[in-house]
Structure formats: structure tokens, C-alpha cells
Design a protein around this motif. Sequence first.
Motif, mmCIF file in Angstrom:
data_model
loop_
_atom_site.group_PDB
_atom_site.id
_atom_site.type_symbol
_atom_site.label_atom_id
_atom_site.label_comp_id
_atom_site.label_asym_id
_atom_site.label_seq_id
_atom_site.Cartn_x
_atom_site.Cartn_y
_atom_site.Cartn_z
ATOM 1 N N ARG A 127 1.498 -1.207 0.125
ATOM 2 C CA ARG A 127 0.274 -0.088 0.330
ATOM 3 C C ARG A 127 0.835 0.883 0.165
ATOM 4 N NH1 ARG A 127 -4.221 -1.483 4.777
ATOM 5 N NH2 ARG A 127 -1.670 -2.562 5.981
ATOM 6 N N VAL A 128 0.825 1.872 -0.844
ATOM 7 C CA VAL A 128 1.642 3.416 -1.075
ATOM 8 C C VAL A 128 0.763 4.984 -0.672
ATOM 9 C CG1 VAL A 128 3.145 4.035 -2.647
ATOM 10 C CG2 VAL A 128 3.084 2.327 -2.298
ATOM 11 N N ASP A 129 1.077 5.396 0.261
ATOM 12 C CA ASP A 129 0.412 6.259 0.245
ATOM 13 C C ASP A 129 1.430 8.263 -0.534
ATOM 14 O OD1 ASP A 129 -1.223 8.643 1.132
ATOM 15 O OD2 ASP A 129 -0.483 8.416 3.258
ATOM 16 N N LEU A 130 0.708 8.611 -0.576
ATOM 17 C CA LEU A 130 1.435 9.962 -1.683
ATOM 18 C C LEU A 130 1.134 11.175 -0.794
ATOM 19 C CD1 LEU A 130 2.399 10.735 -3.891
ATOM 20 C CD2 LEU A 130 0.785 11.355 -4.983
ATOM 21 N N SER A 131 1.750 12.001 -0.532
ATOM 22 C CA SER A 131 1.226 13.240 0.267
ATOM 23 C C SER A 131 2.172 14.422 -0.013
ATOM 24 C CB SER A 131 1.133 12.759 2.033
ATOM 25 O OG SER A 131 0.457 14.331 2.676
ATOM 26 N N ASP A 132 1.887 15.628 -0.019
ATOM 27 C CA ASP A 132 2.693 16.517 0.548
ATOM 28 C C ASP A 132 3.095 16.842 2.215
ATOM 29 O OD1 ASP A 132 -0.074 17.827 1.461
ATOM 30 O OD2 ASP A 132 0.430 19.620 -0.071
ATOM 31 N N SER A 133 2.482 16.304 2.289
ATOM 32 C CA SER A 133 3.348 16.508 3.801
ATOM 33 C C SER A 133 3.666 14.978 4.316
ATOM 34 C CB SER A 133 1.487 15.802 5.526
ATOM 35 O OG SER A 133 0.885 16.840 4.458
ATOM 36 N N PRO A 134 4.785 15.313 5.648
ATOM 37 C CA PRO A 134 5.695 14.698 6.269
ATOM 38 C C PRO A 134 4.819 12.834 6.352
ATOM 39 C CG PRO A 134 5.945 16.322 7.163
ATOM 40 C CD PRO A 134 4.102 16.834 6.463
ATOM 41 N N VAL A 135 5.596 11.703 7.065
ATOM 42 C CA VAL A 135 4.685 10.919 8.013
ATOM 43 C C VAL A 135 4.044 10.567 8.789
ATOM 44 C CG1 VAL A 135 4.621 8.671 8.277
ATOM 45 C CG2 VAL A 135 6.050 9.629 6.630
ATOM 46 N N ASP A 136 3.220 10.607 8.871
ATOM 47 C CA ASP A 136 2.306 10.274 10.467
ATOM 48 C C ASP A 136 3.417 9.418 11.403
ATOM 49 O OD1 ASP A 136 0.361 9.764 12.678
ATOM 50 O OD2 ASP A 136 -0.839 9.124 11.007
ATOM 51 N N PRO A 137 2.920 11.054 12.522
ATOM 52 C CA PRO A 137 4.017 10.627 13.288
ATOM 53 C C PRO A 137 4.210 8.837 14.136
ATOM 54 C CG PRO A 137 3.346 12.293 13.987
ATOM 55 C CD PRO A 137 2.426 12.090 12.822
ATOM 56 N N ARG A 138 2.286 8.994 14.173
ATOM 57 C CA ARG A 138 2.441 7.167 15.020
ATOM 58 C C ARG A 138 2.700 6.254 14.100
ATOM 59 N NH1 ARG A 138 -3.632 8.608 14.880
ATOM 60 N NH2 ARG A 138 -3.199 9.583 13.384
ATOM 61 N N LEU A 139 3.539 6.332 12.729
ATOM 62 C CA LEU A 139 3.737 5.622 12.041
ATOM 63 C C LEU A 139 5.571 5.232 12.015
ATOM 64 C CD1 LEU A 139 1.400 5.366 8.854
ATOM 65 C CD2 LEU A 139 0.899 4.016 11.402
ATOM 66 N N PRO A 140 5.408 4.169 12.197
ATOM 67 C CA PRO A 140 6.380 3.850 12.562
ATOM 68 C C PRO A 140 7.924 3.539 11.079
ATOM 69 C CG PRO A 140 6.271 1.757 12.329
ATOM 70 C CD PRO A 140 4.805 2.929 12.667
ATOM 71 N N ILE A 141 8.722 4.862 11.123
ATOM 72 C CA ILE A 141 9.765 4.660 9.052
ATOM 73 C C ILE A 141 10.963 3.738 9.765
ATOM 74 C CG2 ILE A 141 11.047 5.851 8.472
ATOM 75 C CD1 ILE A 141 9.749 8.813 9.060
ATOM 76 N N ILE A 142 10.898 2.554 8.765
ATOM 77 C CA ILE A 142 12.048 1.523 9.187
ATOM 78 C C ILE A 142 13.073 1.780 8.132
ATOM 79 C CG2 ILE A 142 12.423 -1.187 7.918
ATOM 80 C CD1 ILE A 142 9.923 -0.717 10.537
ATOM 81 N N ARG A 143 12.708 2.866 7.468
ATOM 82 C CA ARG A 143 13.947 3.411 6.173
ATOM 83 C C ARG A 143 13.721 4.463 5.671
ATOM 84 N NH1 ARG A 143 15.982 -1.406 2.533
ATOM 85 N NH2 ARG A 143 13.984 -2.016 1.634
ATOM 86 N N GLN A 144 14.231 5.297 5.120
ATOM 87 C CA GLN A 144 13.891 6.363 4.088
ATOM 88 C C GLN A 144 14.887 7.421 3.238
ATOM 89 O OE1 GLN A 144 13.316 10.025 6.420
ATOM 90 N NE2 GLN A 144 10.745 9.656 6.039
#
Length: 161
Positions: A54-71
Motif C-alpha cells: 500500500r503506497v500513500d502519496l502526500s505533500d505532508s510528512p509521515v504520520d508521526p504515529r507510524l514507524p519509519i523503517i528506512r527513508q
Amino acid sequence: MTDDSGFLGLVDPHAYTSFVGAEWTLEGLFERVDSQMRQRTILLWGTGGEEQWRVDLSDSPVDPRLPIIRQITGPIAVTGGELIVVNLETVTMAAQFADSAVDDDKDVYGSRIELPNGDYLCTISQLTDPEEGRAHDGPDFHLQLLAGRIPPWPEIAWSEL
């Protein structure tokens, strides 16, 4: 987005030169991708597994409640008012057949992104670890697109090829 090879990408279908040849090799295909990344027509990254992403597209950063595995952040240009999200299977079909294009499946996947022409920074955040169980109900990848320009990637991100 289906992924049977461990790679996803973001492509400008109006500028990306996809056809390599009927007898293409994986090495030749990745040389083409590397060349096109230097021209800012594609960003290709390793997903770490073969999944239904599932791919989400936004002009906003990642929701801070979600973990970032790598970026990672990479450059892409828009020349025809749109970008599309692709899997490697789409890229290989377009590489092999002159009458095939990387945007052939955009309506199937709903992967078309309308944007004004220009240069963009795409921050790709992987939010699920393919070697672990799903830890949240959010997207697997978050793509944040912002106007801007940085140097091109020297190689496919998160890939051992």
C-alpha cells in the motif's frame, strides 16, 4: 501495488525512455534505469520483499504515529503533468516490447499522480518491515513530493544489485 520482484518506482511516463530491446538483460535494464535516474525520469527502490504494497502519496510528512523503517529522498522531474507508481514488472515489460510503456497499467493500479511540471523532491519512507509482521494499519510506503531539486541518485536505493 503488486510487487513480484522486490522493487517499486516512481516514473515520469512522458520522459522515461523504457525500451531496451527484445533480448534485454537484467544488467542492461539496470544500466538503463541508472541512466534515467541521472536524468530524473525515474526513482527505483528495493522493497525488501515481494508483497502487495500500500503506497500513500502526500505533500505532508509521515504520520508521526507510524514507524519509519528506512527513508531516502531523491529527485524526479514532471514533464507531462503526471507521475506514476510502478513495479519492476511494468518496467521490464516496457523494456522488452517497443509497443509497451511504463504507464500501460496506471488505470489498473490507480497509480497516476497529477502534478504541475517541474522538479520535485520525493521522500520515500518504508513504514513496514517485510521481515516482520504488519505492526499498523497504515500504508507500507509513504511518498512525500515537494517542489525542489537535489542531485540524482547514483544507484537504485535499498538494492543489492
